[in-house]
Design an enzyme around this catalytic site. Structure first.
Site, PDB file in Angstrom:
ATOM      1  N   HIS A  55       0.873  -1.170   0.000  1.00 36.96           N
ATOM      2  CA  HIS A  55       0.000   0.000   0.000  1.00 36.96           C
ATOM      3  C   HIS A  55       0.908   1.217   0.000  1.00 36.96           C
ATOM      4  CE1 HIS A  55      -2.474  -2.963   2.261  1.00 36.96           C
ATOM      5  NE2 HIS A  55      -3.492  -2.386   1.653  1.00 36.96           N
ATOM      6  N   MET A  89       2.437  -5.856  -7.842  1.00 39.70           N
ATOM      7  CA  MET A  89       1.137  -5.253  -7.513  1.00 39.70           C
ATOM      8  C   MET A  89       1.325  -4.141  -6.485  1.00 39.70           C
ATOM      9  SD  MET A  89      -1.205  -5.385  -4.745  1.00 39.70           S
ATOM     10  CE  MET A  89      -1.851  -6.855  -3.957  1.00 39.70           C
ATOM     11  N   GLU A 182     -11.168  -6.343  -4.995  1.00 40.19           N
ATOM     12  CA  GLU A 182     -11.184  -7.376  -3.946  1.00 40.19           C
ATOM     13  C   GLU A 182     -12.410  -7.199  -3.055  1.00 40.19           C
ATOM     14  OE1 GLU A 182      -7.545  -7.594  -1.733  1.00 40.19           O
ATOM     15  OE2 GLU A 182      -8.452  -8.750  -0.118  1.00 40.19           O
ATOM     16  N   GLU A 218     -10.059 -13.270  -2.342  1.00 38.72           N
ATOM     17  CA  GLU A 218      -9.268 -13.733  -1.195  1.00 38.72           C
ATOM     18  C   GLU A 218      -9.992 -14.887  -0.518  1.00 38.72           C
ATOM     19  OE1 GLU A 218      -7.422 -10.976   1.571  1.00 38.72           O
ATOM     20  OE2 GLU A 218      -8.099 -12.199   3.254  1.00 38.72           O
ATOM     21  N   HIS A 221     -11.972 -14.098   2.655  1.00 36.00           N
ATOM     22  CA  HIS A 221     -13.143 -13.230   2.505  1.00 36.00           C
ATOM     23  C   HIS A 221     -14.365 -14.001   2.020  1.00 36.00           C
ATOM     24  CE1 HIS A 221     -10.289  -9.514   2.140  1.00 36.00           C
ATOM     25  NE2 HIS A 221     -10.154 -10.179   3.271  1.00 36.00           N
ATOM     26  N   ASP A 288      -1.817 -13.212   1.172  1.00 34.47           N
ATOM     27  CA  ASP A 288      -2.298 -12.081   1.974  1.00 34.47           C
ATOM     28  C   ASP A 288      -2.669 -12.627   3.352  1.00 34.47           C
ATOM     29  OD1 ASP A 288      -3.105  -9.716   2.915  1.00 34.47           O
ATOM     30  OD2 ASP A 288      -4.964  -9.607   1.778  1.00 34.47           O
TER      31      ASP A 288
HETATM   32  C1  GLT Z   1      -5.895  -5.542   4.242  1.00 30.32           C
HETATM   33  C2  GLT Z   1      -6.975  -6.485   3.815  1.00 30.32           C
HETATM   34  C3  GLT Z   1      -6.558  -7.297   2.664  1.00 30.32           C
HETATM   35  C4  GLT Z   1      -6.349  -6.493   1.412  1.00 30.32           C
HETATM   36  C5  GLT Z   1      -5.204  -5.583   1.535  1.00 30.32           C
HETATM   37  C6  GLT Z   1      -5.134  -4.725   0.293  1.00 30.32           C
HETATM   38  S1  GLT Z   1      -5.198  -4.668   2.976  1.00 30.32           S
HETATM   39  O1  GLT Z   1      -4.884  -6.244   4.887  1.00 30.32           O
HETATM   40  O2  GLT Z   1      -7.316  -7.308   4.910  1.00 30.32           O
HETATM   41  O3  GLT Z   1      -7.452  -8.328   2.391  1.00 30.32           O
HETATM   42  O4  GLT Z   1      -6.028  -7.380   0.371  1.00 30.32           O
HETATM   43  O5  GLT Z   1      -5.693  -3.489   0.478  1.00 30.32           O
HETATM   44 MN    MN Z   2      -6.637  -9.418   0.678  1.00 28.08          MN
HETATM   45 MN    MN Z   3      -8.252 -10.877   4.821  1.00 30.01          MN
END
Ligand code: GLT
Ligand code: MN
Ligand code: MN
Length: 388
Positions: A55, A89, A182, A218, A221, A288
């Site tokens: 970031h 990225m 995302e 992700e 998520h 991540d």
């Molecule tokens: C943050 C979030 C992630 C995102 C990142 C990108 S920041 O840590 O939880 O899932 O991918 O902004």
């Molecule tokens: Mn993420």
């Molecule tokens: Mn996350």
């Protein structure tokens, strides 16, 4: 024993915020000393990563003076050159600062929306300067606690306006950059707009330049939303929209855990790796995630190595699954096709439809066939458990 050493062609990447996570949570402060971006690049070099993502404010603190900015960038570029790591990225922090407490692009305050665009343009410039080809948008604060506060249709329109503006900016600058959106269902907001990868895919089709925009799904998520991640990723891939991926793990129904890849749901991690590898996914495999709060920096390295090693082991298991004679013979049986329905299936025609209407089907006979899915799944489990 196979070699599970990460290679550049695996495109394993980590965000500065992942290995740089100091273990802060809502109930306690840091448990690890912060490392500089250059130190984190060196740590990633040690464990064999291919790239590093950031970031804007992971790299350059929001209040840095021009001199501080120059010196941080110099150190960071030197660490990249020394380690050979690349920056595939970059992204913008549109969630930490108090100004974003009610969102960035979807805020009710036009000054916040304008500032979010300005911050993102500056951050895009920085990312491109360091070589990024993908730009991620995670709108962590783009949501509500109560829908009394914002009209959800207005929020969609504001998100679209921001994406269209920024696509034009990228074109204007002649940057070779694609956007990856995302999704996350909640946390830090009570509810976040465009809450799943499926929502994002539908939203992208309403933009002025949909060809510039894909998704960055992700694992954690979609699992927070109780969804099958593999299916979401497949939909993104099938529509040519899987521009990037955030690999980690997560127990269903929990808060955003961001665990090491494969730490919780090994079977779904296996089918994910198999999907990516079978379909020759060629972008970054970005982890991540972050180390448990119990760890020191040795533990952070264990975490990073573990993510990559588990991916490579699962990749090998996927190849083994594909080559397994017994698995293949079950697959051949369940996909058997004698061609007799070719006259009806596929593209519609009036003749086909008419002919199909008069075809007789022996429902009990068709339904009576056992499908051997128990056997197939057990064979899969045995490949994973290492007994085949
Ligand atoms: C943050 C979030 C992630 C995102 C990142 C990108 S920041 O840590 O939880 O899932 O991918 O902004
Ligand atoms: Mn993420
Ligand atoms: Mn996350």
């Amino acid at each position: 024993m196979s070699d599970y050493t990460p290679k550049p062609e695996n495109k394993f990447t980590f965000g500065l915020w992942t290995v740089g996570n100091v273990g802060r949570d809502p109930f306690g402060g840091p448990v690890r000393d912060a490392k500089s971006p250059a130190e984190l690049v060196r740590l990633l070099g040690e464990v064999g990563a291919y790239g590093v993502n950031f970031h804007d404010n992971d790299l350059i603190p929001i209040d840095a003076t021009p001199a501080e900015r120059d010196s941080i960038l110099k150190e960071f570029k030197k660490a990249l050159a020394d380690t050979g790591l690349v920056v595939p990225m970059a992204t913008t922090n549109l969630f930490s600062e108090p100004i974003f407490k009610d969102g960035a692009f979807t805020s009710n305050d036009p000054k916040v929306r304008a500032y979010a665009l300005q911050k993102t343009m500056n951050s895009i410039d920085l990312g491109v300067e360091l070589g990024a080809g993908i730009y991620v948008f995670w709108g962590g604060r783009e949501g509500t606690e109560t829908d009394a506060t914002k009209d959800p249709i207005t929020a969609i329109k504001r998100s679209r306006e921001a994406m269209n503006f920024l696509c034009e900016y990228v074109k204007d600058q002649k940057y070779d950059l694609k956007f990856a959106l995302e999704a996350k269902p909640n946390e830090p907001r009570g509810d976040i707009y465009n809450s799943t990868t499926g929502h994002m895919l539908a939203f992208i089709n309403t933009l002025d330049h949909p060809e510039m925009v894909g998704v960055n799904p992700e694992v954690a998520h979609e699992h927070m939303a109780g969804l099958n991640f593999v299916h979401g990723v497949a939909q993104a891939m099938e529509s040519g929209k899987l521009f990037h991926i955030d690999l980690n793990d997560q127990a269903f129904g929990r808060y955003d855990q961001d665990f090491r890849f494969g730490a919780v749901n090994l079977k779904s991690a296996f089918f994910l790796v198999k999907l990516l590898e079978d379909n020759k996914y060629d972008s970054s495999r970005h982890f991540d995630a972050h180390a448990y709060r119990t760890e020191d920096y040795e533990g952070v390295k264990d975490f990073a190595c573990g993510c990559m090693r588990t991916y490579l082991i699962l990749k090998e298991k996927a190849a083994q699954w594909n080559a397994d004679q017994e698995i293949q013979s079950v697959l051949a049986e369940i996909n058997a096709d004698d061609g007799s329905m070719n006259q009806y299936l596929g593209k519609y025609s009036a003749e086909k439809a008419n002919a199909l209407k008069s075809q007789a089907f022996d429902r009990p006979a068709i339904a009576g066939r056992g499908l051997k899915y128990e056997k197939l799944d057990q064979l899969t489990v045995e490949v994973l458990l290492g007994v085949r």
